[in-house]
Design an enzyme around this catalytic site. Structure first.
Site, PDB file in Angstrom:
ATOM      1  CG  ASP A   1      -0.147  -0.395   2.475  1.00 15.96           C
ATOM      2  OD1 ASP A   1       0.784  -0.258   2.204  1.00 15.96           O
ATOM      3  OD2 ASP A   1      -1.117  -0.955   3.010  1.00 15.96           O
TER       4      ASP A   1
ATOM      5  CD  GLU B   1      -8.985   1.665   7.431  1.00 14.63           C
ATOM      6  OE1 GLU B   1      -8.826   0.611   8.866  1.00 14.63           O
ATOM      7  OE2 GLU B   1      -8.466   2.392   7.574  1.00 14.63           O
TER       8      GLU B   1
ATOM      9  CG  ASP C   1      -8.857  -1.757  12.055  1.00 14.62           C
ATOM     10  OD1 ASP C   1      -8.143  -2.617  11.854  1.00 14.62           O
ATOM     11  OD2 ASP C   1      -9.724  -0.463  11.638  1.00 14.62           O
TER      12      ASP C   1
ATOM     13  CG  HIS D   1      -6.334  -2.230   9.218  1.00 14.77           C
ATOM     14  ND1 HIS D   1      -6.681  -1.814   9.835  1.00 14.77           N
ATOM     15  CD2 HIS D   1      -4.945  -2.607   8.159  1.00 14.77           C
ATOM     16  CE1 HIS D   1      -5.378  -0.834  10.159  1.00 14.77           C
ATOM     17  NE2 HIS D   1      -4.251  -1.372   9.736  1.00 14.77           N
TER      18      HIS D   1
END
Length: 260
Positions: free
Chosen positions: A67, A143, A136, A138
């Site tokens: 990314d 996300e 979370d 990801h």
């Protein structure tokens, strides 16, 4: 999905490096998938050591970053291209031209995302993808709510991710709102995925994606459906797993000829 519980990050780094070294020795032009963040650092340190002390050769290898932030100028110290260069690729003999990352400065971002997918396919796909995982769930910057079939694309960061990453910037105001990330479908195309998670703060996340349902709310849970996913965690990160004893027993009794 194979879950391996080890005493700490040093042992995790060594085991992941073993898998990458074995891959490079049987396929010198292997394609590696590189992640940023703190989780992969022990792996990069160990690979750099093996290159410097034992001559582990990366000269024919290619690498693709997961990314990149959108809008950071070329050379920005917190761009992931620069982070990967500092933390890993400058420390081994990989050709800089063989290190690829998404273009977060492209005038036509959707076209750049498609071109990135094309570049991965042109080299035959990723052989081994290194991953970390957010609190979370990801992976990459996929996300919560990301499509399980998604490809490389633009994503908007949730505020918790921006807060988590603010420590690398002067303030949270400097953290971009948008990123380009490989999608979950892209990650799932890798032939082997090695995810690393350490620390008690990751314990609930690990339980969610290893033993919970496969659901977009926890992006990493898609790895339950991967044909060769290896989860490397320390005791703290394993502390919420219901089947922790089974994972330990399985690894302790693994045939000697069977690698991760």
């Amino acid at each position: 999905m194979e879950v391996v519980i080890l005493p700490g990050s040093k042992q995790i780094g060594a085991l992941a490096a073993d898998a990458i070294e074995a891959l490079l020795r049987r396929k010198p032009n292997a394609v590696l998938g590189l992640a940023t963040g703190s989780s992969p650092l022990p792996v990069y340190d160990e690979l750099a050591r093996r290159h410097q002390e034992k001559g582990l050769d990366f000269s024919q290898a290619h690498a693709f970053a997961l990314d990149e932030y959108v809008g950071l100028e070329p050379g920005h110290p917190e761009s992931y291209r620069e982070v990967i260069r500092r933390e890993f690729t400058d420390r081994v003999n990989i050709d800089p031209a063989n290190v690829h990352s998404p273009d977060g400065t492209a005038a036509d971002l959707p076209a750049a995302c498609e071109a990135y997918e094309d570049s991965i396919r042109a080299l035959g796909g990723v052989d081994l993808q290194i991953l970390g995982v957010g609190t979370d769930g990801h992976i990459g910057f996929n996300e919560p709510g990301s499509s399980l079939a998604s490809r490389t694309r633009i994503k908007t960061l949730i505020e918790q991710t921006r807060k988590d990453n603010a420590r690398f910037f002067k303030s949270i105001d400097d953290v971009p709102h948008h990123v380009v990330t490989q999608g979950l479908g892209t990650i799932m195309d890798a032939r082997h995925v090695v995810l690393i998670a350490t620390g008690a703060q990751k314990a609930q996340t690990v339980r969610d994606f290893v033993e919970g349902p496969v659901a977009a709310i926890c992006a990493a849970s898609v790895l339950q459906m991967h044909q060769h996913a290896t989860i490397l965690i320390d005791e703290a990160a394993a502390s919420s797993l219901k089947l922790a004893d089974y994972y330990r027993h399985t690894y302790d009794n693994k045939p000697k000829w069977q690698s991760i």
